[in-house]
Design an enzyme around this catalytic site. Structure first.
Site: not given
Length: 407
Positions: A140, A225, A254
């Site tokens: 993802f 990532d 985040k």
């Protein structure tokens, strides 16, 4: 100033696009690792806003940074630079492998920039044929059209075609498949050190090392990532630091803003040259408010004592979850690193991870799903020991209730 009108969950169904399905609970206040809803009911937060609230809710240092910057400068766009962005970029470079930083607003945007840079760099250096991206099943990387195409989950791409081409997906942690997939036309291999949405599945250290070696042999870039694993989440400032492999490009978001929207792409000076003036951009990227908060986050998290605390809490959390797995028989495996943990459900409970979220709210504990078969926990990096123990106690009640309801 007008008084705020009372709202309820009904307003969501009336006014919001139905791409989310939130529960009836509406949080209105947070402090540390606890949250209160409209009725004043309290919850232990073991979700962290999907690994975002790395220092809990309303951390005094972050509040002070935001308040101070809000009285000075909010926005100038990237027509000009600003002091908070320059300070944050300097600190990110000092703390990591990076020599250059690009700021944006989210993890998806950071990954979009990383993927575009990889293609642009290889096009500049080798020609347009070197454009293929190797990614992984169940990965993802965000919700833009490019990032969902690189992510390896069809549920996020169905109905959005035609998708960007030149992307190959292979099994995660499979060195042989990686060797077969990477060719002279590969520009990048993109991986998560821990697949988050894919079920909290860590990359094997040997697989990551092989990815580095394979990329080097084919002149491809290794892109990490670290949107979910960055900012101390695994017990290292960034997860690559615990894997002894250095990427060429890294995306972060985040936890970087501790709850304030901000993202960044980190890379080397040599690779960054391919993003010359006008090649990429973001109106809000490097916003002074966001960068001020993120600077306070990195000043707090990039501390050996705090990171040692993450590792200590990780052991307590893992021990507690494994004890619950043994006691109630609903979990077949606890996996993850640091304070990113996944509880893999037994076969009889496959597809029912969201049952644990709903039951958790009833018992006053907030947890997450990572796909249909894994319950995910990503609490604050500084969650007090008492809150962690209380959260596990409430999660035990969830397990007890669900085990009793099993057919």
């Amino acid at each position: 100033m007008t008084d705020a009108q009372p709202v309820s969950r009904k307003e969501f169904d009336r006014y919001m696009v139905p791409n989310y399905s939130p529960p009836d609970v509406i949080p209105v206040r947070g402090a540390g690792s606890r949250v209160w809803d409209q009725s004043g009911r309290e919850y232990i937060d073991l979700a962290g806003g999907i690994a975002v609230s790395c220092l809990g809710h309303c951390h005094p240092r972050l509040v002070a940074a935001l308040r101070n910057q809000s009285e000075q400068l909010w926005h100038v766009s990237n027509v000009m630079t600003n002091e908070p962005a320059l300070r944050l970029a300097h600190k990110l470079c000092d703390a990591t492998f990076a020599e250059r930083v690009y700021f944006c607003n989210s993890g998806a945007e950071a990954n979009e920039a990383a993927l575009k840079l990889a293609r642009r760099y290889c096009s500049d250096r080798f020609g347009p044929q070197k454009c293929e991206i190797v990614a992984f099943d169940n990965a993802f990387h965000g919700r833009t059209l490019f990032t969902v195409a690189v992510g390896g989950q069809p549920k996020y791409t169905d109905g959005f075609g035609p998708l960007p081409a030149g992307i190959v997906h292979i099994p995660f942690n499979d060195v042989a498949a990686l060797e077969a997939a990477v060719s002279e036309n590969t520009c990048a291999v993109v991986l998560e050190p821990i697949q988050g949405e894919g079920g909290v599945l860590p990359a094997d250290p040997g697989f990551v090392l092989a990815a580095r070696q394979i990329c080097d042999s084919q002149g491809a870039l290794l892109v990490f990532d670290e949107v979910q694993t960055g900012m101390g989440r695994t017990g290292d400032l960034y997860a690559y630091m615990g894997l002894d492999v250095v990427p060429d490009i890294l995306s972060t978001a985040k936890g970087l803003g501790g709850g304030f929207p901000v993202g960044a792409m980190l890379t080397t000076e040599r690779i960054a040259r391919s993003f010359g003036v006008g090649t990429h951009g973001s109106t809000y990227g490097g916003n002074p408010l966001a960068c001020s908060v993120a600077e306070a986050v990195i000043d707090t998290v990039a501390d050996d004592r705090l990171l040692e605390g993450v590792r200590f809490r990780s052991e307590r959390l893992r021990d507690g979850l494994e004890a619950l797995a043994a006691r109630y028989g609903l979990i077949r495996e606890v996996r993850g690193r640091g304070l990113l943990m996944g509880c893999v459900l037994i076969d009889e409970w496959r597809g029912r991870a969201r049952d644990f979220l709903r039951a958790g709210l009833e018992e006053g504990v907030m947890v997450l799903a990572a796909g249909p078969d894994v319950v995910r926990l990503a609490p604050s990096l500084i969650i007090p020991e008492g809150d962690l123990e209380e959260g596990l106690a409430r999660f035990a009640k969830v397990m007890e209730k669900l085990a009793a309801s099993a057919p």
